[in-house]
Design an enzyme around this catalytic site. Structure first.
Site, PDB file in Angstrom:
ATOM      1  N   GLU A 132       0.605  -1.027   0.267  1.00 46.59           N
ATOM      2  CA  GLU A 132      -0.056   0.281   0.605  1.00 46.59           C
ATOM      3  C   GLU A 132       0.961   1.194  -0.007  1.00 46.59           C
ATOM      4  O   GLU A 132       0.719   2.252  -0.426  1.00 46.59           O
ATOM      5  CB  GLU A 132      -0.633  -0.299   1.351  1.00 46.59           C
ATOM      6  CG  GLU A 132      -1.831  -0.710   0.678  1.00 46.59           C
ATOM      7  CD  GLU A 132      -2.920  -0.973  -0.505  1.00 46.59           C
ATOM      8  OE1 GLU A 132      -2.904   0.066  -0.736  1.00 46.59           O
ATOM      9  OE2 GLU A 132      -3.485  -2.550  -0.349  1.00 46.59           O
TER      10      GLU A 132
ATOM     11  N   HIS B  55       1.551   2.601  -3.509  1.00 45.18           N
ATOM     12  CA  HIS B  55       0.196   3.086  -3.851  1.00 45.18           C
ATOM     13  C   HIS B  55       0.219   4.705  -3.481  1.00 45.18           C
ATOM     14  O   HIS B  55      -0.326   5.003  -4.189  1.00 45.18           O
ATOM     15  CB  HIS B  55      -0.829   2.236  -4.104  1.00 45.18           C
ATOM     16  CG  HIS B  55      -1.411   1.019  -4.595  1.00 45.18           C
ATOM     17  ND1 HIS B  55      -1.267   0.583  -5.721  1.00 45.18           N
ATOM     18  CD2 HIS B  55      -1.588  -0.153  -3.936  1.00 45.18           C
ATOM     19  CE1 HIS B  55      -2.327   0.241  -6.021  1.00 45.18           C
ATOM     20  NE2 HIS B  55      -1.940  -1.077  -5.247  1.00 45.18           N
TER      21      HIS B  55
END
Length: 521
Positions: A288, A291
């Site tokens: 994550e 991202h």
């Protein structure tokens, strides 16, 4: 996965703006920035709903009303015919001093035309059926009964085809091409077929060799008791070192990890943890953070040109950090001492940890639990099925038998029931048809980026071993992040920045080298 991340594709609104002294393009940009602000509000409301909101049913009801009211405002403004008039005026008066202006107008034209082509009745039917289909899927999954879900799923595919047909501007595109374009702009079926066929031909025999190997890395370093608060501290330290800026973001806990961005200055990531193993939490947080670093490094114009290019590109950024870095031996030479310091009984070597985090799960049936080698084959299966359904060569009711057959052919496993087979994913019931292939496009792109990154930074892996990640992040920002949607496709981006389009050779070579060595096959 990051399907909860804010939508790459936005709608637009008309704001009350004085036209005195402003060009048509300046007025248009003001309108686009206004809708960006509304979408940012929507993103924050959704993040709060999934992470912080009280559990009382009344809270969910009020939040639903708030989100519905906001969505209504956005929809009403985005369908105002005056917006088309302003766009046409701007297209006839493009400012010569702004190199981004032609691309901004091109993106806006495409989005507005696709939005305006969807009949209100179809949009309403999709919204209504979507709510019902999710419930039908959840119940069928619980009961391991695909047949009870098949009628609702058939309607999902029919609505998706109707929507694709309505949005299709270029009649030469197939319906599935149009669906793909929503998630992976500019990437057509024939191009994906060529890439995926090459990957399948290499990975199926490689997996067979690995499965038959008598040399298997131990997964003992993953098992034990690991305090969750200590895991969180380690995760925060690691992703901060990688380059995720917590002063411009947050790290929280969610049932399903996701990333949400309301601006480059407010990027929020989530992870999940278990006290009987540490790998899930750390790798999910790194994923994550990949991202998140992409979102933090995009431009701050407030225009769609400074949003992520595609889901495949987004996934490449998370996988670059999670797999190309986080699953490498140099990374574990740097990170293992952190585990040893945090957990006094953790006496495994970096080499042992590296073997454990890369061990395959040969009998695994579930995509989200799959290892790095088998995951691509899970994606290939779903891509093939949804493409066949859209093209008319597979009936929805035949999905279970086809699914089970492909699981045997590609992964060598028998599927015991529908819940562990064709009912495990939410995507189709949520109309996310064309989404699955972006996972594998992202994997392949990550390997290609890593290859070229090492060419430009020859001591890349020495830097990783020392915990020096800044230059790697800056390289990704220069090659990917800062460009937003200035290119029309993943292929265009890679060709311009690396000198060649997406080439699965790098992904195949990476997996061949890693697993041949680990499993001595």
């Amino acid at each position: 996965e990051t399907s909860s991340r804010h939508s790459i594709y936005i709608t637009f609104t008309m704001a009350t703006t004085s036209t005195d002294g402003k060009s048509a393009y300046e007025r248009l940009v003001a309108e686009l920035k206004a809708i960006t602000s509304l979408n940012q509000c929507q993103s924050i409301l959704n993040y709060d709903r999934m992470v912080f909101m009280p559990k009382a049913p009344e809270a969910a009801r009020y939040r639903g009303s708030q989100l519905s009211a906001l969505a209504s405002v956005i929809h009403e403004k985005s369908t105002d015919k005056k917006l088309f008039e302003l766009l046409e005026e701007a297209e006839n008066d493009i400012p010569s001093g702004d190199p981004d202006a032609p691309r901004v107008l091109e993106i806006t034209r495409k989005t507005l035309e696709e939005t305006s082509r969807i009949p209100a009745a179809l949009a309403a039917k999709k919204a209504e059926h979507g709510a019902m289909a999710h419930g039908a899927w959840a119940k069928a999954r619980e009961n391991k009964d695909f047949a009870s879900f098949a009628p609702a799923l058939s309607t999902c595919f029919e609505i998706a085809k109707d929507e694709a047909a309505a949005k299709r501007i270029d009649d030469s595109l197939t319906l599935y091409d149009q669906m793909l374009d929503h998630f992976e702009t500019g990437m057509k079926v024939d191009r994906i077929d060529a890439v995926f066929t090459e990957i399948e031909k290499a990975l199926v025999p490689l997996l067979e060799r690995v499965r038959n190997s008598t040399t298997k890395p131990s997964t003992a370093p993953l098992k034990g008791t690991f305090d969750v608060d200590i895991q969180k501290r380690i995760c925060r330290e690691v992703v901060g070192q990688l380059g995720f800026e917590e002063t411009r973001g947050r790290i929280d806990v969610a049932v399903h990890p996701f990333t949400s961005s309301s601006s480059p200055a407010d990027v929020r990531i989530t992870s999940r943890f278990s006290d009987d193993e540490w790998q899930m939490g750390l790798l999910a947080t790194i994923h994550e953070a990949g991202h998140g670093m992409y979102e933090q490094s995009l431009g701050d114009s407030g225009l769609e040109i400074d949003q992520a290019l595609s889901m495949g590109v987004h996934e490449s950024q998370s996988l670059f950090w999670e797999r190309m870095i986080g699953k490498s031996l140099p990374f574990w030479k740097w990170a293992t001492p952190k585990l040893q310091e945090a957990y006094g009984s953790f006496n495994h070597t970096p080499e042992q940890v590296y073997g454990a985090v890369n061990a395959i799960k040969p009998d695994n049936l579930i995509r989200v639990d799959a290892d790095e080698l088998t995951y691509p084959l899970h994606v290939l299966l779903r891509y093939r099925l949804e493409k066949d359904i859209i093209e008319g060569s597979l009936a929805v009711e035949d999905i279970p038998s086809k699914w089970n057959s492909l699981m045997k052919d590609l992964l060598g496993v028998e599927v015991p029931d529908d819940s562990q087979g064709c009912l495990q994913d939410i995507h189709w019931s949520a109309f996310a048809i064309g989404y699955f292939p972006t996972y594998l496009l992202g994997s392949s792109t990550a390997a290609q980026l890593a290859f070229y990154c090492e060419k430009d930074i020859p001591d890349m892996y020495e830097k990783i071993e020392k915990g020096q990640f800044h230059e790697l992040k800056e390289w990704l920002t220069a090659k990917v992040h800062k460009h937003g949607k200035r290119y029309k496709s993943l292929d265009d981006l890679l060709e311009a920045q690396l000198g060649e389009k997406l080439n699965p050779k790098y992904f195949i070579d990476y997996l061949e080298a890693k697993y041949s060595e680990l499993y001595q096959c």
